[in-house]
Scaffold this motif. Structure first.
Motif, PDB file in Angstrom:
ATOM      1  N   ALA A 140       1.373   9.292  -6.025  1.00 18.15           N
ATOM      2  CA  ALA A 140       1.821  10.672  -5.813  1.00 18.15           C
ATOM      3  C   ALA A 140       2.702  11.138  -6.970  1.00 18.15           C
ATOM      4  O   ALA A 140       2.581  12.274  -7.440  1.00 18.15           O
ATOM      5  CB  ALA A 140       2.577  10.784  -4.494  1.00 18.15           C
ATOM      6  N   ARG A 141       3.595  10.260  -7.462  1.00 18.64           N
ATOM      7  CA  ARG A 141       4.430  10.617  -8.622  1.00 18.64           C
ATOM      8  C   ARG A 141       3.571  10.845  -9.862  1.00 18.64           C
ATOM      9  O   ARG A 141       3.791  11.792 -10.619  1.00 18.64           O
ATOM     10  CB  ARG A 141       5.457   9.514  -8.902  1.00 18.64           C
ATOM     11  N   VAL A 142       2.586   9.970 -10.081  1.00 19.25           N
ATOM     12  CA  VAL A 142       1.687  10.111 -11.233  1.00 19.25           C
ATOM     13  C   VAL A 142       0.947  11.440 -11.168  1.00 19.25           C
ATOM     14  O   VAL A 142       0.873  12.181 -12.152  1.00 19.25           O
ATOM     15  CB  VAL A 142       0.699   8.920 -11.303  1.00 19.25           C
ATOM     16  N   GLY A 143       0.400  11.764 -10.018  1.00 13.55           N
ATOM     17  CA  GLY A 143      -0.336  13.018  -9.864  1.00 13.55           C
ATOM     18  C   GLY A 143       0.535  14.239 -10.090  1.00 13.55           C
ATOM     19  O   GLY A 143       0.142  15.183 -10.786  1.00 13.55           O
ATOM     20  N   GLY A 144       1.722  14.222  -9.528  1.00 16.68           N
ATOM     21  CA  GLY A 144       2.635  15.349  -9.696  1.00 16.68           C
ATOM     22  C   GLY A 144       3.088  15.539 -11.128  1.00 16.68           C
ATOM     23  O   GLY A 144       3.101  16.663 -11.652  1.00 16.68           O
ATOM     24  N   ARG A 145       3.448  14.440 -11.773  1.00 13.39           N
ATOM     25  CA  ARG A 145       3.894  14.533 -13.173  1.00 13.39           C
ATOM     26  C   ARG A 145       2.761  14.954 -14.094  1.00 13.39           C
ATOM     27  O   ARG A 145       2.965  15.734 -15.029  1.00 13.39           O
ATOM     28  CB  ARG A 145       4.485  13.201 -13.622  1.00 13.39           C
ATOM     29  N   SER A 146       1.560  14.436 -13.853  1.00 10.94           N
ATOM     30  CA  SER A 146       0.415  14.808 -14.688  1.00 10.94           C
ATOM     31  C   SER A 146       0.092  16.295 -14.545  1.00 10.94           C
ATOM     32  O   SER A 146      -0.150  16.986 -15.538  1.00 10.94           O
ATOM     33  CB  SER A 146      -0.820  13.986 -14.302  1.00 10.94           C
ATOM     34  N   ALA A 147       0.090  16.781 -13.328  1.00  9.04           N
ATOM     35  CA  ALA A 147      -0.196  18.201 -13.102  1.00  9.04           C
ATOM     36  C   ALA A 147       0.868  19.085 -13.756  1.00  9.04           C
ATOM     37  O   ALA A 147       0.546  20.112 -14.368  1.00  9.04           O
ATOM     38  CB  ALA A 147      -0.268  18.482 -11.607  1.00  9.04           C
ATOM     39  N   SER A 148       2.131  18.678 -13.649  1.00 12.99           N
ATOM     40  CA  SER A 148       3.213  19.453 -14.278  1.00 12.99           C
ATOM     41  C   SER A 148       3.067  19.481 -15.794  1.00 12.99           C
ATOM     42  O   SER A 148       3.258  20.522 -16.431  1.00 12.99           O
ATOM     43  CB  SER A 148       4.576  18.858 -13.910  1.00 12.99           C
ATOM     44  N   ARG A 149       2.733  18.331 -16.377  1.00 13.52           N
ATOM     45  CA  ARG A 149       2.578  18.266 -17.836  1.00 13.52           C
ATOM     46  C   ARG A 149       1.389  19.114 -18.284  1.00 13.52           C
ATOM     47  O   ARG A 149       1.480  19.836 -19.279  1.00 13.52           O
ATOM     48  CB  ARG A 149       2.400  16.823 -18.289  1.00 13.52           C
ATOM     49  N   LEU A 150       0.265  19.043 -17.578  1.00 12.11           N
ATOM     50  CA  LEU A 150      -0.892  19.862 -17.939  1.00 12.11           C
ATOM     51  C   LEU A 150      -0.555  21.345 -17.872  1.00 12.11           C
ATOM     52  O   LEU A 150      -0.944  22.124 -18.745  1.00 12.11           O
ATOM     53  CB  LEU A 150      -2.080  19.563 -17.027  1.00 12.11           C
TER      54      LEU A 150
ATOM     55  N   ALA B 125       0.824  -1.210   0.000  1.00 11.85           N
ATOM     56  CA  ALA B 125       0.000   0.000   0.000  1.00 11.85           C
ATOM     57  C   ALA B 125       0.862   1.264   0.000  1.00 11.85           C
ATOM     58  O   ALA B 125       0.534   2.239  -0.673  1.00 11.85           O
ATOM     59  CB  ALA B 125      -0.936  -0.004   1.212  1.00 11.85           C
ATOM     60  N   VAL B 126       1.978   1.232   0.711  1.00 11.32           N
ATOM     61  CA  VAL B 126       2.880   2.387   0.729  1.00 11.32           C
ATOM     62  C   VAL B 126       3.487   2.608  -0.651  1.00 11.32           C
ATOM     63  O   VAL B 126       3.545   3.733  -1.150  1.00 11.32           O
ATOM     64  CB  VAL B 126       3.983   2.199   1.799  1.00 11.32           C
ATOM     65  N   ARG B 127       3.931   1.532  -1.323  1.00 13.65           N
ATOM     66  CA  ARG B 127       4.494   1.664  -2.678  1.00 13.65           C
ATOM     67  C   ARG B 127       3.451   2.194  -3.656  1.00 13.65           C
ATOM     68  O   ARG B 127       3.752   3.042  -4.505  1.00 13.65           O
ATOM     69  CB  ARG B 127       5.039   0.320  -3.163  1.00 13.65           C
ATOM     70  N   LEU B 128       2.223   1.712  -3.545  1.00 11.39           N
ATOM     71  CA  LEU B 128       1.144   2.184  -4.414  1.00 11.39           C
ATOM     72  C   LEU B 128       0.892   3.671  -4.183  1.00 11.39           C
ATOM     73  O   LEU B 128       0.726   4.444  -5.132  1.00 11.39           O
ATOM     74  CB  LEU B 128      -0.126   1.377  -4.158  1.00 11.39           C
TER      75      LEU B 128
ATOM     76  N   TRP C 243       1.078   2.857 -15.730  1.00 11.31           N
ATOM     77  CA  TRP C 243       1.887   2.305 -14.646  1.00 11.31           C
ATOM     78  C   TRP C 243       2.606   1.053 -15.144  1.00 11.31           C
ATOM     79  O   TRP C 243       2.180   0.435 -16.122  1.00 11.31           O
ATOM     80  CB  TRP C 243       1.004   1.936 -13.479  1.00 11.31           C
ATOM     81  N   PRO C 244       3.652   0.630 -14.459  1.00 17.92           N
ATOM     82  CA  PRO C 244       4.390  -0.565 -14.885  1.00 17.92           C
ATOM     83  C   PRO C 244       3.546  -1.829 -14.957  1.00 17.92           C
ATOM     84  O   PRO C 244       3.797  -2.688 -15.771  1.00 17.92           O
ATOM     85  CB  PRO C 244       5.481  -0.709 -13.812  1.00 17.92           C
ATOM     86  N   ARG C 245       2.492  -1.963 -14.168  1.00 19.64           N
ATOM     87  CA  ARG C 245       1.686  -3.191 -14.178  1.00 19.64           C
ATOM     88  C   ARG C 245       0.405  -3.069 -14.987  1.00 19.64           C
ATOM     89  O   ARG C 245      -0.512  -3.859 -14.829  1.00 19.64           O
ATOM     90  CB  ARG C 245       1.372  -3.613 -12.752  1.00 19.64           C
ATOM     91  N   GLY C 246       0.319  -2.050 -15.854  1.00 17.87           N
ATOM     92  CA  GLY C 246      -0.803  -1.954 -16.772  1.00 17.87           C
ATOM     93  C   GLY C 246      -1.890  -0.960 -16.423  1.00 17.87           C
ATOM     94  O   GLY C 246      -2.724  -0.654 -17.260  1.00 17.87           O
ATOM     95  N   ARG C 247      -1.944  -0.457 -15.218  1.00 11.15           N
ATOM     96  CA  ARG C 247      -2.972   0.530 -14.855  1.00 11.15           C
ATOM     97  C   ARG C 247      -2.692   1.834 -15.590  1.00 11.15           C
ATOM     98  O   ARG C 247      -1.552   2.239 -15.762  1.00 11.15           O
ATOM     99  CB  ARG C 247      -2.930   0.756 -13.347  1.00 11.15           C
TER     100      ARG C 247
END
Length: 118
Positions: free
Chosen positions: A44-54, A36-39, A103-107
């Motif tokens: 958090a990385r996905v959210g930050g990168r997406s916001a930066s790209r937008l 759960a911590v890794r997820l 994500w690496p596992r397909g999500r």
């Protein structure tokens, strides 16, 4: 009548079995918590990168005012296994930009934004 002062072998075996079951349950809970911590870290990385790209796409679109230009599509493969894709559709008056993170596992998570050129 004779009194017992020590534990019988059966009592020791039962105590060890109960202790083993408790240790197994604790190990399972710890593994789930680590997952759960890794997820959460990845989210958090996905959210930050997406916001930066937008924000970068929004700035690129509005940079050409008064005649805004639709930003080009692209993709970045990050070293941590995330794949970031972005695209835009529209015209000089309004455009829709979107970012998708695989994500690496397909999500796949995606976010979009509609921008007006003012």
């Amino acid at each position: 009548m004779r009194t017992k002062t020590g534990a019988a072998l059966l009592e020791v075996i039962i105590a060890l079995v109960v202790l083993g079951i408790g240790a197994s349950a604790l190990t399972g809970a710890t593994t789930g918590l680590a997952r759960a911590v890794r997820l959460g870290q990845t989210a958090a990385r996905v959210g930050g990168r997406s916001a930066s790209r937008l924000e970068a796409l929004r700035a690129l679109y509005l940079d050409g005012r008064p005649s805004c230009r639709v930003p080009p599509a692209g993709q970045v493969n990050h070293p941590d296994g995330l794949i970031e894709r972005w695209w835009a559709t529209g015209d000089a008056a309004q455009t829709d930009v979107a970012v998708a993170m695989a994500w690496p596992r397909g999500r796949v998570d995606s976010i979009s934004l509609s921008i007006r050129c003012r």
